[in-house]
Every structure is written in C-alpha cells, then in structure tokens.
Design a protein around this motif. Structure first.
Motif, PDB file in Angstrom:
ATOM      1  N   ILE A 531      -6.362   7.998 -12.010  1.00 10.35           N
ATOM      2  CA  ILE A 531      -7.254   6.940 -11.513  1.00 10.35           C
ATOM      3  C   ILE A 531      -6.641   5.564 -11.761  1.00 10.35           C
ATOM      4  O   ILE A 531      -6.665   4.684 -10.884  1.00 10.35           O
ATOM      5  CB  ILE A 531      -8.633   7.071 -12.176  1.00 10.35           C
ATOM      6  CG1 ILE A 531      -9.326   8.356 -11.705  1.00 10.35           C
ATOM      7  CG2 ILE A 531      -9.503   5.860 -11.868  1.00 10.35           C
ATOM      8  CD1 ILE A 531     -10.602   8.675 -12.460  1.00 10.35           C
ATOM      9  N   LEU A 532      -6.074   5.353 -12.946  1.00 10.68           N
ATOM     10  CA  LEU A 532      -5.451   4.060 -13.244  1.00 10.68           C
ATOM     11  C   LEU A 532      -4.281   3.788 -12.300  1.00 10.68           C
ATOM     12  O   LEU A 532      -4.105   2.653 -11.821  1.00 10.68           O
ATOM     13  CB  LEU A 532      -4.980   4.029 -14.695  1.00 10.68           C
ATOM     14  CG  LEU A 532      -6.080   3.912 -15.751  1.00 10.68           C
ATOM     15  CD1 LEU A 532      -5.501   4.038 -17.153  1.00 10.68           C
ATOM     16  CD2 LEU A 532      -6.839   2.596 -15.606  1.00 10.68           C
ATOM     17  N   ASN A 533      -3.483   4.814 -12.008  1.00  5.78           N
ATOM     18  CA  ASN A 533      -2.375   4.627 -11.073  1.00  5.78           C
ATOM     19  C   ASN A 533      -2.878   4.229  -9.690  1.00  5.78           C
ATOM     20  O   ASN A 533      -2.279   3.374  -9.016  1.00  5.78           O
ATOM     21  CB  ASN A 533      -1.544   5.909 -10.984  1.00  5.78           C
ATOM     22  CG  ASN A 533      -0.407   5.947 -11.989  1.00  5.78           C
ATOM     23  OD1 ASN A 533       0.225   4.927 -12.265  1.00  5.78           O
ATOM     24  ND2 ASN A 533      -0.145   7.115 -12.540  1.00  5.78           N
ATOM     25  N   LYS A 534      -3.970   4.845  -9.248  1.00 10.20           N
ATOM     26  CA  LYS A 534      -4.522   4.478  -7.935  1.00 10.20           C
ATOM     27  C   LYS A 534      -5.041   3.047  -7.934  1.00 10.20           C
ATOM     28  O   LYS A 534      -4.800   2.284  -6.982  1.00 10.20           O
ATOM     29  CB  LYS A 534      -5.642   5.454  -7.550  1.00 10.20           C
ATOM     30  CG  LYS A 534      -5.149   6.790  -7.047  1.00 10.20           C
ATOM     31  CD  LYS A 534      -6.273   7.668  -6.566  1.00 10.20           C
ATOM     32  CE  LYS A 534      -7.121   8.183  -7.717  1.00 10.20           C
ATOM     33  NZ  LYS A 534      -8.115   9.179  -7.272  1.00 10.20           N
ATOM     34  N   LEU A 535      -5.754   2.667  -8.991  1.00  8.24           N
ATOM     35  CA  LEU A 535      -6.324   1.324  -9.049  1.00  8.24           C
ATOM     36  C   LEU A 535      -5.234   0.265  -9.125  1.00  8.24           C
ATOM     37  O   LEU A 535      -5.360  -0.817  -8.524  1.00  8.24           O
ATOM     38  CB  LEU A 535      -7.259   1.217 -10.259  1.00  8.24           C
ATOM     39  CG  LEU A 535      -8.533   2.071 -10.201  1.00  8.24           C
ATOM     40  CD1 LEU A 535      -9.289   2.005 -11.518  1.00  8.24           C
ATOM     41  CD2 LEU A 535      -9.427   1.636  -9.049  1.00  8.24           C
ATOM     42  N   VAL A 536      -4.173   0.556  -9.849  1.00  5.56           N
ATOM     43  CA  VAL A 536      -3.052  -0.389  -9.912  1.00  5.56           C
ATOM     44  C   VAL A 536      -2.335  -0.460  -8.568  1.00  5.56           C
ATOM     45  O   VAL A 536      -1.934  -1.548  -8.114  1.00  5.56           O
ATOM     46  CB  VAL A 536      -2.088   0.020 -11.048  1.00  5.56           C
ATOM     47  CG1 VAL A 536      -0.795  -0.785 -10.964  1.00  5.56           C
ATOM     48  CG2 VAL A 536      -2.745  -0.176 -12.408  1.00  5.56           C
ATOM     49  N   SER A 537      -2.175   0.676  -7.902  1.00  3.00           N
ATOM     50  CA  SER A 537      -1.505   0.689  -6.589  1.00  3.00           C
ATOM     51  C   SER A 537      -2.308  -0.083  -5.551  1.00  3.00           C
ATOM     52  O   SER A 537      -1.731  -0.702  -4.640  1.00  3.00           O
ATOM     53  CB  SER A 537      -1.292   2.133  -6.134  1.00  3.00           C
ATOM     54  OG  SER A 537      -0.451   2.835  -7.028  1.00  3.00           O
ATOM     55  N   MET A 538      -3.631  -0.034  -5.642  1.00  2.37           N
ATOM     56  CA  MET A 538      -4.467  -0.784  -4.700  1.00  2.37           C
ATOM     57  C   MET A 538      -4.191  -2.283  -4.769  1.00  2.37           C
ATOM     58  O   MET A 538      -4.296  -2.996  -3.770  1.00  2.37           O
ATOM     59  CB  MET A 538      -5.939  -0.521  -4.994  1.00  2.37           C
ATOM     60  CG  MET A 538      -6.422   0.876  -4.679  1.00  2.37           C
ATOM     61  SD  MET A 538      -8.148   1.116  -5.187  1.00  2.37           S
ATOM     62  CE  MET A 538      -8.391   2.850  -4.762  1.00  2.37           C
ATOM     63  N   GLN A 539      -3.806  -2.782  -5.954  1.00  2.00           N
ATOM     64  CA  GLN A 539      -3.627  -4.223  -6.151  1.00  2.00           C
ATOM     65  C   GLN A 539      -2.173  -4.671  -6.004  1.00  2.00           C
ATOM     66  O   GLN A 539      -1.871  -5.850  -6.202  1.00  2.00           O
ATOM     67  CB  GLN A 539      -4.123  -4.606  -7.551  1.00  2.00           C
ATOM     68  CG  GLN A 539      -5.566  -4.214  -7.806  1.00  2.00           C
ATOM     69  CD  GLN A 539      -5.974  -4.431  -9.257  1.00  2.00           C
ATOM     70  OE1 GLN A 539      -6.095  -5.573  -9.707  1.00  2.00           O
ATOM     71  NE2 GLN A 539      -6.200  -3.349  -9.994  1.00  2.00           N
TER      72      GLN A 539
END
Length: 604
Positions: A531-539
């Motif tokens: 989840i953290l990887n996805k949230l960081v990738s979104m930004q």
C-alpha cells in the motif's frame, strides 16, 4: 469445625434421657454431710421441677422431629441447603452465597481493563482483557426468558438455556437478542481486490439482517485469522457511509463477545467457491439449483484450528456447507436472490429444508470462506480508501525523498522467458525518460513484489519475494533483478542516477526525523509495504509500469449482471495508480507535481 449434619458428643448426651441418672456421691461427701438431715426448701423444689419439665419437653421435641421424616418418606433438610432432583434422586446442596451489590462494584473496579484500544492509532493491536469465566459485576434482575428453539445441533445444555443476562449482554453489543453475525474467515483475493470482495460480504450480511464483523488483515490478505486490525489497511469509516447502511462490529468487540457471552455462541462455516467440474453436474441432486449446488462435508482442519485458536468458546459444527458455483452461470442476475433466500430461511421449496440448513439459520455466527474471484452482487458504491495513518506516512516519504520516478513492476505472473528482456526494456525506458527530463530527476523508486536487496539482522543481503503468493522465485527472476541493478553501477546505462526502495527510504527517514510511528513488524507486512508503495507511486513526478507482456495479466472486474466493471492491461495495483494520476491531471485544483499518467515498458 461445625458441620450442619452432625451434633457434638455433648449435645447427643444432653438429648439422651438415659443419661440423666442419679449418681452416687463420693465417700468423702457422704462423711461430710452425715448427721442431721436438712429438708430442701420449697423454692429449691420448684426450681428442680422446672428443670425437669424443660428436659422432658426437649426430649419429646427431638423424638417427634426424628419420627416426622419417616412418615413422609423424606429426609430432613439441613439449614442453608436447597433441595433439587436428578431423575428420581433428591439431592441436598448448599444454598448459593448472597453477595452484596457493593462487593460486585468493587470487583468490577478491580478488573476494569486499563489499556483501552486507541481508535486514533489504526495499527495498534489491542485485545480486551475480558475472558472466560467472566467477572460478575451485577446481579440478574429476572429469569423469565424462554429457551432457544431446537436447532438440530446436539450441543451442551449451556447452548440452549438463555437467561436474562444473555438478553441484556447481546442487546448491549448488537442492539437485539440474539446477536446475529457474519464473520469473514478468509477472502481468496489479495489486496486491493480483496477489498471489493469484502464489500460483497457486507452486502450479503445486510441482506441476511446480520452484522458484519470487520475482519483482520495481514500479508495482503483479509480474514479473521490475520494479525492486524482492518484499519491497519483501510479507512473503515467508509462502511458507515454506504447506501444502504451496513451494520458493522469491530473485531475486538466480537472477540470479547464470543469470549464472555454467558451462553456459548454457535457457528456454522459456509464456503463459497467455484465448482471443480466447472460445469453443471448431470447427476440428480435434491439440493441443485441452476447456478450452484449445495454440498456438505467435514470441516477443513486448518479452518477448525484457526477458529479454535482465535475463538475457543465459539461452538463449531463438525461439518461445512459449500455453495459450489458453475463458471458458466456465475454472473446470472437471479443468483444472489436465490442465495439470500436459502441463507435466510426464505426459500419456498421443501427441497432446501434440511437439518444442516436449519442449524445454519439458527446459528449466531455465519463464518464465511469466500473463494470467488468475480463479483456476484452489484458493484460497491464506496471508493477504496486507505487508512489515514498510511496516507500521511506516504506523504512524509514522498516529501522527504524529493523529485523521483516511480517504477511499479510485479514479476509474479510474468512468463519467466520474458523476464530478462523486460528488465532490459525497463532500463531503456528509464534512460529515455530521464534524458528527456530537464527538471533534474535523479532518483528512481522501485516498487516491486520481489525483494531485491533486503538487509537481514545478520547483515547478510538476501533476495526474497515480498508478495504472499510469490513463492516460486526462480533463477530467471534473479537474473532480471541483476540486469536492473547493474544498470545503476559504474559503467552501466544509468550510472549517474540512483535507485531506491521503500525499506531504504524508511531507514533514511528514521535517521533524519526519528520516530516513524510504526513498529518494524508492521512495516515489514507485505500488505502495508504494498500500500505504501502504491501511495508513493501515485505522488511521483513520473510513473513507469510494465506492459501486458512484462507485468501481471489483464485486470478485469465483472459485475453480477455480467457487465464488465473495468478492464486494463495493468495489474489491479497499477490500475489504482493510473486512475489516481488521471484524476489529478483532470482536476486543476490539485497541486501535486505530476508530469505524466504512465509510461509503459516492455511493449513489442
């Protein structure tokens, strides 16, 4: 020590008339009082007569007391005892001790738990201290409650003898008696698809007028036997905004309810899965429908073990009820209506009535194994939202890292013969993107389901998979990762750039800013890291993802009506990132520095 059924030797002697004999005076006394004889006075004679009357009266009373039980055929009941019968046998038992309410208040204060769960800390795991046997903190008001109806399950009498305490207990927990829960034991899909299927179970619980127990999460999975509370991954408040409203109960409250309920709660395990044959069985079956068949079998050992370890007082059946769906009929519109009818005792055909189904209808808890991969209820009207704690932490990581390119690459289902070529294509794509950028991007954030270089406590660098299902790590996977890493080394195509990963950035953040608010074991959970990887990738300023040939297979969601909810050549996780970045590009009010939606590598 005084015993209510025995009298002392002295009391037996005083009640025996034969013991009152005239005793001969001692020779010395005879010699002393020889001589003149003095007659006793009248007062003394009256006193002696009074004593004799008392002794005779007492003797008669004792004799009559012993004679009365013989005439009635019963035995005397000692004081402070209660008579009751077992079969034809009458038993004397000591009466219950009477406890003053003030004593109960003191006991309640002594055993009041002092480490309550902090709802503002979603990753804090807490368990109430209420265990069996429960602490008595109040006196029952009445006992006028009827017993449960017969459920067809042979269980101890404690299962079918509710009292006023149980009614009040259930009403405090779920607002009615008896409580009826739906507990998701296991959802086959991983995060984020698992969240969509949790909504399927929420709709099922609402249709059956049951309360959904919010399950735990862990290692990308959702289920009762996982380690962390649901709000470790998701914003559970969204269930309250659902239309229609969905009644939910926190897992910790359900755990305490099952562990302290005065009457053992009953449960049935129900499995939803795809039929192994794939198509309708031609053999006759009285429990056959056009969409699925109902099957019965022994409970799985892992299921029974999990339930017993988590909920030792949850009375389990030795069998499991399975709904086996046919693949060619899975998306029929009438399937959910028929399913709800069977599970809620609303069927109009006698063929569905059986002892097993009757027990299911009467069970306090329906334990669900959800092994379906397509949606059978209408698509949820709630957007997926991750926990506020994870969102805020991802924002800290993105801000701390500075401008970067995010690469989201999941190798698990990529054909192994494509891996080396895909890695080379990724290096080429990154080189092209970085050469075209004039803003000074120098950092590549790699988000992958393959752990490239994880530092172990021993200091030894090992290569392992992050995904819970990525078990078969082959030499081709290692070769692909070596190709990518070598490109950032001296003499490589990307030597002037740097590559980083989530564990490295967390360690750097901890070194510069101190506490990161999460325990290490939480951050090592594959679901949390994903989840953290996805949230960081979104930004990220630039986002790069694998094509169909170099990433997971095509992501397709099918609704209950047979319509395609969404389709993409990206994995479900990559699709989340792409959808978010598209919405940001459309909404000019969002100030995120996003320069593209997605750049694909591995295209032929």
């Amino acid at each position: 020590m005084h015993h209510p059924f025995k009298r002392s030797k002295r009391s037996r002697e005083t009640t025996n008339p034969s013991s009152y004999r005239a005793s001969s005076p001692s020779p010395r006394l005879e010699q002393r009082y020889r001589g003149t004889t003095h007659l006793p006075s009248s007062n003394f004679l009256q006193f002696v007569g009074f004593i004799v009357v008392i002794l005779i009266t007492g003797t008669l009373y004792i004799s009559l007391s012993k004679l009365a039980p013989r005439r009635t055929g019963t035995s005397p009941t000692p004081p402070n005892t209660t008579d009751f019968e077992i079969g034809s046998t009458r038993v004397h038992a000591p009466s219950p001790k009477v406890i003053d309410r003030t004593v109960l208040h003191v006991l309640h204060d002594i055993h009041e738990p002092d480490d309550h769960h902090d709802s503002t800390s979603p990753l804090t795991v807490s368990r109430l201290h209420l265990k069996w046997p429960p602490i008595v903190t109040r006196i029952p008001e009445s006992n006028g409650v009827s017993e449960h109806k017969h459920t067809g399950v042979h269980a101890p009498s404690i299962l079918t003898a509710p009292t006023a305490d149980v009614v009040q207990f259930d009403e405090l927990v779920c607002g009615s008696f008896p409580c009826r829960f739906l507990l998701p034991l296991r959802i086959a899909e991983q995060e984020p698809k698992a969240y969509l299927h949790l909504h399927q179970l929420a709709i099922l619980a609402s249709s059956l007028n049951r309360t959904l127990v919010l399950p735990n999460v862990g290692n990308n999975r959702i289920g009762a036997c996982s380690k962390w509370p649901l709000d470790s991954y998701y914003d559970v408040n969204l269930f309250r905004s659902a239309l229609p409203a969905i009644n939910t109960l926190p897992f910790s409250v359900f755990d305490s309810w099952s562990g302290t309920r005065p009457i053992l709660p009953t449960s049935r395990v129900v499995s939803f899965r795809i039929s192994k044959s794939g198509e309708r069985d031609s053999r006759p079956d009285p429990f056959t429908d056009d969409d699925f068949i109902i099957d019965y079998g022994p409970a799985d050992h892992k299921v029974a073990s999990c339930l017993h370890s988590k909920f030792p007082r949850l009375h389990q059946s030795s069998s499991i009820i399975s709904f086996d769906f046919y693949r060619n009929n899975l998306a029929r519109p009438l399937i959910t209506r028929r399913l709800v009818q069977i599970l809620s005792e609303a069927v109009d055909s006698v063929e569905y009535f059986s002892e097993e189904l009757t027990a299911l209808w009467r069970s306090d808890v329906l334990v669900i194994e959800w092994d379906l991969h397509h949606l059978i209820f209408p698509e949820p009207n709630i957007d997926l939202q991750y926990s506020h704690a994870l969102v805020e932490f991802a924002e800290r990581l993105a801000s701390f890292t500075g401008p970067y390119i995010a690469v989201h690459w999941q190798l698990e289902r990529v054909p192994v013969e494509n891996l080396a070529w895909c890695a080379a294509s990724l290096v080429s794509t990154l080189r092209s993107v970085l050469d075209d950028d004039d803003s000074g991007l120098h950092l590549v954030w790699l988000a992958t389901d393959y752990r490239t270089l994880s530092e172990q406590p021993s200091g030894v660098k090992t290569k392992s998979a992050r995904s819970g299902t990525f078990q078969a790590v082959k030499p081709e996977h290692k070769e692909a990762m070596n190709i990518l890493q070598d490109a950032f080394q001296t003499g490589g195509d990307l030597e002037e750039y740097a590559m980083t990963e989530l564990p490295w950035q967390i360690n750097k953040l901890r070194m510069f800013e101190g506490d990161v608010q999460f325990k290490e074991e939480v951050l090592e959970d594959s679901g949390v890291s994903g989840i953290l990887n996805k949230l960081v990738s979104m930004q990220s300023q630039v986002f790069v993802s694998g094509s169909k040939a170099c990433s997971k297979t095509r992501c397709v969601f099918i609704t209950a009506g047979g319509n395609i909810l969404s389709t993409t050549d990206h994995s479900s996780s990559s699709k989340q990132i792409v959808d978010f970045r598209e919405s940001v590009m459309r909404d000019k009010e969002i100030t995120l520095d996003i320069r593209n939606v997605v750049e694909l590598f591995g295209e032929w």
